[in-house]
Write a protein that holds these residues in place. Structure first.
Motif, PDB file in Angstrom:
ATOM      1  N   LEU A 232     -95.074  91.608  66.561  1.00 31.86           N
ATOM      2  CA  LEU A 232     -93.624  91.833  66.558  1.00 31.86           C
ATOM      3  C   LEU A 232     -93.019  91.529  67.926  1.00 31.86           C
ATOM      4  O   LEU A 232     -91.912  90.985  68.014  1.00 31.86           O
ATOM      5  N   GLU A 233     -93.737  91.866  68.990  1.00 31.20           N
ATOM      6  CA  GLU A 233     -93.243  91.560  70.330  1.00 31.20           C
ATOM      7  C   GLU A 233     -93.110  90.048  70.523  1.00 31.20           C
ATOM      8  O   GLU A 233     -92.095  89.558  71.039  1.00 31.20           O
ATOM      9  N   LYS A 234     -94.125  89.302  70.113  1.00 31.73           N
ATOM     10  CA  LYS A 234     -94.072  87.839  70.233  1.00 31.73           C
ATOM     11  C   LYS A 234     -92.933  87.267  69.401  1.00 31.73           C
ATOM     12  O   LYS A 234     -92.221  86.358  69.831  1.00 31.73           O
TER      13      LYS A 234
ATOM     14  N   LEU B 262     -90.227  93.967  73.073  1.00 34.51           N
ATOM     15  CA  LEU B 262     -90.609  95.249  72.468  1.00 34.51           C
ATOM     16  C   LEU B 262     -90.316  96.412  73.399  1.00 34.51           C
ATOM     17  O   LEU B 262     -90.635  96.368  74.585  1.00 34.51           O
ATOM     18  N   VAL B 263     -89.705  97.462  72.836  1.00 36.06           N
ATOM     19  CA  VAL B 263     -89.587  98.756  73.506  1.00 36.06           C
ATOM     20  C   VAL B 263     -90.357  99.754  72.659  1.00 36.06           C
ATOM     21  O   VAL B 263     -90.051  99.944  71.477  1.00 36.06           O
TER      22      VAL B 263
ATOM     23  N   VAL C 246     -86.991  94.591  69.543  1.00 38.49           N
ATOM     24  CA  VAL C 246     -87.517  95.515  68.546  1.00 38.49           C
ATOM     25  C   VAL C 246     -87.906  96.805  69.264  1.00 38.49           C
ATOM     26  O   VAL C 246     -88.651  96.788  70.236  1.00 38.49           O
ATOM     27  N   ALA C 247     -87.350  97.918  68.803  1.00 40.79           N
ATOM     28  CA  ALA C 247     -87.665  99.233  69.353  1.00 40.79           C
ATOM     29  C   ALA C 247     -88.513  99.995  68.340  1.00 40.79           C
ATOM     30  O   ALA C 247     -88.093 100.180  67.197  1.00 40.79           O
TER      31      ALA C 247
ATOM     32  N   MET D  76     -80.255  99.094  72.506  1.00 38.87           N
ATOM     33  CA  MET D  76     -81.012  97.886  72.220  1.00 38.87           C
ATOM     34  C   MET D  76     -80.130  96.635  72.205  1.00 38.87           C
ATOM     35  O   MET D  76     -80.649  95.513  72.139  1.00 38.87           O
ATOM     36  N   ALA D  77     -78.837  96.793  72.255  1.00 32.28           N
ATOM     37  CA  ALA D  77     -77.932  95.643  72.244  1.00 32.28           C
ATOM     38  C   ALA D  77     -78.233  94.720  73.425  1.00 32.28           C
ATOM     39  O   ALA D  77     -78.195  95.139  74.582  1.00 32.28           O
TER      40      ALA D  77
END
Length: 266
Positions: A112-114, A258-259, A123-124, A252-253
Motif C-alpha cells: 500500500l505504501e508503494k 504511508l502513515v 494512506v493512513a 492526510m490532505a
C-alpha cells in the motif's frame, strides 16, 4: 470559502461505519458524498437508520461508488478480508485512504505504501482513533525505559474478528523500539493449556479477551522488583473515536505515502 473534503465511507453499515457517517456529515469542513457496504441492495439502500436522512448514493460495490462520486478520501471500517482490496482500489484512483480496519499484514502495508507513492497520494493506517489510546501507547513506550518486563491485555467486543488488536500490536512494537532486540526470558514455563500464556510479539506477551458488553479496552502491565505499573485505556462508546477520525481525514490532505499510527499526525 475553501472546498470541502469529499469523503466516502466503506463498511458504512457497521457500528464504526455508522458513527463515521454521522461525524463526517456533521463537520463543516467535510462533505459526505457516498457510502459503500456489501450489505447494501437496491431494496434497502435508504432504509438503514441514519442513511434514511442522508441524500447520498449507497452501493455494495466500492468501485462503482468511486467512479460516480469522485471522492477525495475513503474511510474504511470493513473487515480484515476486504480492507486490502478496498485500499488498492482507492489508491489506484488517487483517493486518500484512512483505514481503521485492523488485520493488515506487513507485506500488505508495504504494498500500500508503494501504491500510494506511485499514485502520489496517502494512506493512513490507524490501529486506534481514540486520543487516550494514543497517549496510552506513548506513555507505555516512555515507561519501558524504566521497566524490563511487561505484558499486554486487550479486551474487545465479541464480534471483533482479529486478535490481537492492532492497538496491542502497535503498543508492543513501540515498547520494543525502546528496548531493542532482547533474548527470551530465561524461565522454563509449562502451559497446561496451550496458548494460555498468550501470544508472543518480540518477547512481549499479549492476551486477547472477547466478550459481549465490551467496546475497546487495553491494559499495559509493567512489573519490577517490589512494584508494578498499569497503564489502562477504556473506550465505552464508539463516538469517542470520531474526533480522531475527523482529525486524520483533515491531516492526510496533501500527504503522500504511508502513515502508520495516529501519533504521527498529532
Amino acid at each position: 470559502m475553501e472546498n470541502k473534503i469529499r469523503v466516502i465511507v466503506a463498511g458504512a453499515l457497521g457500528k464504526m461505519g455508522r458513527e463515521t457517517l454521522k461525524a463526517v456529515n456533521a463537520d463543516k469542513e467535510l462533505e459526505l458524498v457516498g457510502a459503500a457496504d456489501v450489505k447494501f441492495s437496491d431494496a434497502n439502500m435508504k432504509e438503514e437508520g441514519i442513511l434514511a436522512g442522508l441524500n447520498i448514493p449507497c452501493y455494495p460495490d466500492l468501485e462503482r461508488l468511486i467512479n460516480e462520486v469522485k471522492p477525495d478520501v475513503m474511510v474504511d471500517f470493513t473487515n480484515p478480508q476486504a480492507v486490502f482490496g478496498n485500499a488498492k482500489i482507492a489508491l489506484q484512483n488517487k483517493i486518500t485512504c484512512v483505514i481503521g480496519t485492523t488485520g493488515l499484514k506487513d507485506i500488505e502495508l508495504e504494498q500500500l505504501e508503494k501504491l500510494a507513492y506511485a499514485n502520489e497520494t496517502g494512506v493512513a493506517v490507524i490501529p486506534n482513533f481514540a486520543i487516550g489510546a494514543v497517549l496510552m501507547m506513548k506513555f507505555a513506550r516512555e515507561a519501558a525505559e524504566y521497566f524490563s518486563d511487561v505484558e499486554i491485555i486487550e479486551l474487545h467486543h465479541d464480534q471483533k474478528m482479529d486478535a490481537p488488536s492492532g492497538t496491542a500490536i502497535k503498543t508492543a512494537e513501540l515498547i520494543n523500539e525502546r528496548w531493542g532486540i532482547r533474548p527470551p526470558r530465561a524461565v522454563r514455563e509449562l502451559e497446561k493449556i496451550p496458548g494460555c500464556r498468550g501470544g508472543n510479539l518480540g518477547n512481549i506477551r499479549i492476551h486477547s479477551v472477547r466478550l459481549p458488553g465490551l467496546v475497546a479496552h487495553q491494559e499495559v502491565i509493567f512489573g519490577g522488583p517490589g512494584q508494578s505499573l498499569t497503564i489502562r485505556h477504556d473506550s465505552f462508546d464508539r463516538a469517542g473515536f470520531m474526533p480522531g477520525v475527523v482529525m486524520v481525514i483533515k491531516k492526510m490532505a496533501g500527504r503522500k505515502g504511508l502513515v502508520y499510527g495516529m501519533e504521527n499526525l498529532l
